[in-house]
Design a protein around this motif. Sequence first.
Motif: not given
Length: 231
Positions: A56-71
């Motif tokens: 999952e990827i979320e973007r703000t003006r300052d950064e990119v948040k990357v959420v990794l769902h891992a087993a």
Amino acid sequence: MGQKVNPIGFRTGVMLDWKSRWYAPKKEFADLLLEDKKLRDYVTKKYKFAGIPKVEIERTRDEVKVVLHAARPGVIIGRKGQQVEQLQDELQNLIGRRINIKIEEISRPEIQAHLVAEDIAEQLIKRAPFRRAIKRALEQTMEAGAKGIKVQLAGRLGGAEMARREKQIAGSIPLSTLRAKIDYGFVEAKTAQGHIGIQVWVNQGEYEDQADGADAQEGQASKKPKRSYKR
């Protein structure tokens, strides 16, 4: 011909949230979409054995948040979190933006369709009989608590000269029911005889009712009797 639709795309925006959560003007949209594709491809290719079905990827003006769902999050984290910092630097160099990585562990990987498809692909690459691989996947997924599973293989199965399709189903797979939590995964097994496409549908139960009582009351029809119109 039967009309088919991706179960995840069918439920996105209705029962499921988007995997990329950001807004951009028309001029920037294509570039940011390409960045998302680069990030997902890089992470899934580098950590092939970590079992990552969703990014999952979320973007703000300052950064990119990357959420990794891992087993297997330990594969990504490494000792004292050194590999996470290294991955963060690599992704920052890849797209030229500040990256913030978050890792979430998947509690039951056996009912994740993408991971089930990857497991079947690994067995086929090791020359295991395809029917045995399908049967094993069905048994493991149903034992893990899934309501149903469907597996479909397409290609030169068993090294046959002519490509064909073969599928097996266990339990129930209500594809048209929106409240049914259907997970879908597709993986290609690159065998010596050719590529074999593996499609997996897993019924994980039903989505919990998210509407509260106030909303339900507001949505009710008015109790006033309908006016009758005489001609």
